[in-house]
Design a protein around this motif. Structure first.
Motif, short mmCIF file in Angstrom:
data_model
loop_
_atom_site.label_atom_id
_atom_site.label_comp_id
_atom_site.label_asym_id
_atom_site.label_seq_id
_atom_site.Cartn_x
_atom_site.Cartn_y
_atom_site.Cartn_z
N ASN B 52 0.85 -1.20 0.00
CA ASN B 52 0.00 0.00 0.00
C ASN B 52 0.88 1.25 0.00
N VAL B 54 0.57 3.99 -1.58
CA VAL B 54 -0.12 5.28 -1.66
C VAL B 54 -0.52 5.80 -0.28
N TYR B 55 -1.17 4.95 0.52
CA TYR B 55 -1.63 5.41 1.84
C TYR B 55 -0.84 4.84 3.01
N ILE B 68 -4.98 -5.26 -2.40
CA ILE B 68 -6.12 -4.35 -2.49
C ILE B 68 -6.19 -3.56 -1.18
N ALA B 69 -6.31 -2.24 -1.30
CA ALA B 69 -6.37 -1.38 -0.12
C ALA B 69 -7.71 -0.64 -0.07
N GLU B 70 -8.00 -0.07 1.10
CA GLU B 70 -9.25 0.65 1.38
C GLU B 70 -10.36 -0.34 1.70
#
Lengths: 221, 222
Positions: B52, B54-55, B68-70
């Motif tokens: 992850n 990005v975040y 897969i994130a979020e």
């Protein structure tokens, strides 16, 4: 809301979020009634249709309201599924599409607002952040025609309305989108070749006028 | 348990994260076997940062090497990848309503928790407004998903322990049986369900964690 048959969109002319819904409806060839809201004097209908956030856009389909622009776009894609699919079919590709649309949602408008609201060091920090955001999107786009690959898709719909704000971002913060993210700049031009986008997006100069109006309103100069 | 047909599922999480709980509940409803990796959020693993970038947050679901994130995106991925024991409604309008509340249900709660005076009053008005609407969503149903727990329930499910803990710390009751009978009943049914009961950390531990975060936040403000 009367259970009137048909589609209505409560919106505001320059809203990139509203434009997402308009582009999706146009891609699908859906007939709808457009209602311009006065955001300083919101209509009874809007307050009833979106009691939680009281914001546009709201899609009202056969009397039932759908709120939040990305939720509206997915709804449009699912209901009018016979034409111009916006989401890919593979679960992982779909997850990626949702992730990047959500990224645009979380980052672009907020950071963009800071570019025109702030000055000095704070503005410089926002500019740095915007460049990072654009470069992440650039990497995601790569050499593809669209974020969706060969077909115009969910992420394209989510991001393209902001391209008419590029001029305002560039002017307020003194940088060039083409300079920091050339592929995104090219993609923006390609998207304008689509009728749904060309007919929906606001003229960048008009957006800039609007930003100037907001700056006066917030006492920024 | 759906066994790996050459399938490897790993969940990177943190024990008290309501976002992680959503994913655990979804994996359990679908009876998916997975490996759980507890992250130290003050010292994130190289693997988490790789999955992850990005975040750099939890939860992250890694399925056959892809990440897969979020949490809400993970929920939809789980629904679409494992077809049995569906958690999403079929009807597009019901989906839209569930997706809306998945993010909106918690609006104002955190502000209510960490503010005082007029700011808190405003946050509370917003919270009560939302809970009144959520109450309406439960009319004629046992759960937001209907007869069974689904996406809607597990997305807003953190309210079933979060709100009582906020109420305890602020000494202010929001969801009473009188004011919100259906929501109150839902909270009990949800918390006591087999799905949730066996997966949540001890209430005392959660309470302690929330109190620590609250104290730290209040300190930073003053």
């Amino acid at each position: 809301m009367a259970s009137e048959k048909g589609v209505m969109l409560l919106d505001f002319w320059v809203s990139p979020f509203g434009q997402r819904a308009r582009i999706a409806l146009a891609e699908k060839g859906v007939q709808y009634e457009y209602k311009e809201e006065n955001l300083t004097e919101k209509s009874e209908l809007l307050l009833k249709a979106n009691p939680v956030h009281k914001k546009i856009p709201v899609l009202i389909h056969d009397g039932k309201p759908v709120c939040e622009s990305l939720i509206i776009v997915e709804y449009i894609d699912e209901v009018w599924s016979d034409k111009a699919p916006l989401m890919p079919s593979d679960p992982y590709q779909r997850a990626q599409a949702r992730f990047w649309a959500d990224f645009v949602d979380k980052k672009v408008y907020d950071c963009g607002s800071r570019l025109w609201k702030l000055k000095g060091e704070e503005q410089q920090a926002a500019k740095k952040e915007m460049i990072e955001i654009l470069q992440l999107l650039e990497a995601q786009l790569g050499d593809k025609k669209y974020f969706g690959g060969d077909s115009f898709g969910f992420v394209d719909v989510a991001f393209v309305p902001f391209t008419s704000w590029f001029y305002s971002y560039e002017t307020c913060a003194n940088f060039s989108v083409e300079g920091v993210a050339p592929k995104v700049a090219q993609w923006a031009k390609r998207c304008l070749e689509r009728e749904s986008v060309a007919k929906t997006l606001s003229d960048p100069k008009k957006v800039y006028e609007f930003v100037c109006f907001l700056k006066k309103k917030f006492g920024v100069e | 348990m759906e066994e790996a047909k050459g399938e490897e599922v790993t969940l990177f999480g943190f024990w008290s994260s309501p976002f992680v709980h959503r994913v655990i509940w979804a994996l359990n409803i679908k009876k998916i076997k997975y490996k759980y990796v507890e992250e130290d959020l003050s010292n994130k693993s190289a693997l988490l940062l790789e999955h992850n970038p990005v975040y750099k947050k939890v939860p992250v679901l890694v399925y056959n090497g892809i990440a897969i994130a979020e949490s809400l995106i993970i929920l939809e991925f789980i629904e679409e990848t494992w077809k049995e024991n569906s958690i999403m409604p079929q009807d597009p309008y019901e989906k839209a309503v569930a997706r809306f509340w998945a993010t909106a249900a918690g609006d104002g709660l955190w502000q209510f928790f960490i503010t005082e005076g007029k700011e808190r009053e405003e946050a509370l008005t917003s919270v009560i407004n939302n809970f009144e609407l959520l109450e309406k969503e439960l009319i004629g149903k046992n759960f937001f998903g209907g007869d069974r727990i689904g996406y809607f329930d597990i997305s807003v499910g953190w309210i079933s322990y979060g709100v009582p803990i906020f109420e305890e710390i602020t000494e202010f009751k929001i969801i009473t049986e009188q004011k919100f009978p259906l929501l109150h009943a839902w909270m009990e049914a949800f918390s006591n369900s087999e799905l949730v009961r066996d997966t949540l950390p001890l209430r005392e531990k959660l309470s302690e964690r929330y109190r620590k975060v609250w104290e730290a936040t209040m300190q930073k403000k003053n």
